[in-house]
Design a protein around this motif. Structure first.
Motif, short mmCIF file in Angstrom:
data_model
loop_
_atom_site.label_atom_id
_atom_site.label_comp_id
_atom_site.label_asym_id
_atom_site.label_seq_id
_atom_site.Cartn_x
_atom_site.Cartn_y
_atom_site.Cartn_z
N ILE A 16 -1.75 11.97 6.37
CA ILE A 16 -1.54 12.30 8.29
C ILE A 16 -2.73 13.21 8.61
N THR A 17 -1.79 14.27 7.76
CA THR A 17 -2.62 15.44 8.57
C THR A 17 -3.51 15.10 8.19
N GLU A 18 -4.67 14.59 6.65
CA GLU A 18 -5.74 14.43 6.11
C GLU A 18 -6.62 13.87 7.28
N ALA A 19 -6.21 12.54 7.22
CA ALA A 19 -6.82 11.90 8.32
C ALA A 19 -6.63 12.06 9.41
N GLY A 68 -2.13 7.81 -6.25
CA GLY A 68 -2.55 7.03 -4.61
C GLY A 68 -2.56 8.28 -3.40
N TYR A 69 -2.80 9.42 -3.69
CA TYR A 69 -3.59 10.28 -2.86
C TYR A 69 -4.49 10.16 -1.71
N LEU A 70 -5.19 9.73 -2.00
CA LEU A 70 -6.62 8.95 -1.99
C LEU A 70 -6.29 7.79 -0.26
N ASP A 71 -5.05 7.00 -1.12
CA ASP A 71 -5.11 6.03 -0.71
C ASP A 71 -4.24 5.93 0.74
N ASN A 72 -3.33 6.92 0.29
CA ASN A 72 -2.46 7.13 1.35
C ASN A 72 -3.19 8.11 2.47
N ILE A 73 -3.52 8.44 2.81
CA ILE A 73 -4.67 9.42 3.29
C ILE A 73 -5.82 8.34 4.41
N LEU A 74 -6.75 6.81 3.55
CA LEU A 74 -7.01 5.74 3.90
C LEU A 74 -6.53 5.12 4.55
N SER A 75 -5.00 5.01 4.06
CA SER A 75 -3.92 4.69 5.20
C SER A 75 -3.94 4.38 6.63
#
Length: 363
Positions: A105-108, A128-135
């Motif tokens: 959520i911080t990166e988003a 799943g780092y990127l997927d987490n950010i995109l979510s």
């Protein structure tokens, strides 16, 4: 399609400002447009702020965009929060690379920064780092990806792992970057520098071969030289590369004739779509050069992977067809006209059906 770029790295905490500027001017001369800089090794960030600002501003004046590598420690030293990137905007960077990840959520949230800085993510993980950010509904146009580099010999990414990590980003439309290593550069962020590639297999290869492989994989948009300072010869060679078409450096045989040289070096080739395991066939030349005689020569020995063949007068309708050897074989109806440099043999894996390709002779 995203335009592919070349980049340089400089390390103001370890370098001379005049030498950095001279290096950037050389990079500008050869069409480089990205700068990678690291703050990870800075002991006192505030004390080095002015030094960074001057060289970043100089780069901006000469057509570069700078990415600054940072970690949570840097934010702590600066006394700033992740919701305020004004410091980075003030020193002129275009992108902030997060060497260490946060919680998604911080990166988003960072991707919506009012300064409109690119947030560059560490690509060297198969999670799943990127997927987490995109979510968390990140602002995708402001998210880039960039791999790590590895100063210690033996610690660079394995090729298959590199591909898996990169595909996670590329498949989601994220702009990507990775590092290649100069064979003369001795400067990096740490006191160990066995070169600075992303992939271990690249460490001791010619820099052009490293870059060709990155670009031809279709996975990497930007290629950055990890260590400083690359030689002018290396910069010039990288600038001369076609970033979009596969090319091979070749050594021609002494017996090559003018027609074969013309076919090899002056024609645009593509591999036939109905591919086979023995050779990659480029067949237009047999039509264009049908009337041209081509006596047999260099045809009595076994052909090896990477040899380049052209059909001779004994090959009927296949006379003057060009072939790249994929599996060793013997055929008196084909002349060997050259061979791909050993360092570039791994590039044959990118010679897919319909792939366009060219040859450059060293002699």
């Amino acid at each position: 399609m995203t335009m592919r770029q070349l980049g340089l790295s400089i390390y103001p905490n370890h370098s001379n400002e005049a030498e950095d500027k001279a290096y950037l001017l050389l990079g500008e001369k050869y069409g480089f447009t990205r700068i990678f800089m690291s703050m990870l090794e800075a002991n006192d960030v505030k004390a080095t702020e002015e030094k960074f600002r001057r060289i970043i501003e100089f780069g901006n004046q000469h057509g570069f965009k700078t990415t600054l590598d940072v970690s949570p420690r840097i934010f702590d030293q600066l006394g700033i929060s992740y919701t305020d990137l004004a410091f980075f905007k003030r020193i002129g960077v275009a992108a902030v690379r997060l060497d260490q990840g946060f919680n998604g959520i911080t990166e988003a949230d960072l991707s919506y920064n009012p300064e409109q800085l690119i947030i560059e993510l560490n690509m060297s993980n198969d999670t799943g780092y990127l997927d987490n950010i995109l979510s968390y509904q990140a602002n995708v146009p402001f998210l880039y990806g960039c791999h790590n580099f590895y100063p210690q010999v033996g610690t660079g990414l394995e090729d298959e792992f590199f591909e898996r990590c990169t595909k996670r980003f590329k498949s989601r439309g994220i702009h990507t970057a990775a590092f290649v290593s100069s064979q003369v550069g001795t400067q990096g962020p740490w006191n160990v520098n066995d070169g600075l590639p992303t992939r271990e297999s690249d460490r001791y290869l010619p820099i052009t071969t490293q870059a060709k492989s990155m670009f031809m994989s279709g996975l990497i948009d930007d290629v950055i030289i990890g260590n400083a300072y690359a030689s002018e010869a290396e910069l010039k060679a990288l600038a001369a590369l076609d970033r979009y078409k596969l090319s091979f450096n070749v050594q021609t045989v002494a017996g090559i004739n003018p027609v074969e040289r013309q076919i090899l070096l002056q024609e645009n080739h593509y591999r036939r779509g109905d591919s086979n395991a023995l050779v990659a066939r480029s067949t237009e030349s047999r039509v264009k050069y049908r009337p041209d005689a081509n006596r047999p020569h260099d045809n009595t020995h076994d052909f090896e992977r990477g040899d380049i063949l052209i059909g001779n007068d004994d090959f009927g309708v296949y006379k003057n067809e060009l072939q790249v050897v994929l599996k060793p074989h013997h055929d008196l109806r084909k002349n060997k006209v050259g061979s791909i440099d050993d360092a570039e043999l791994p590039l044959l894996k990118y010679l897919y059906p319909w792939t366009k390709f060219t040859f450059t002779a060293a002699d």
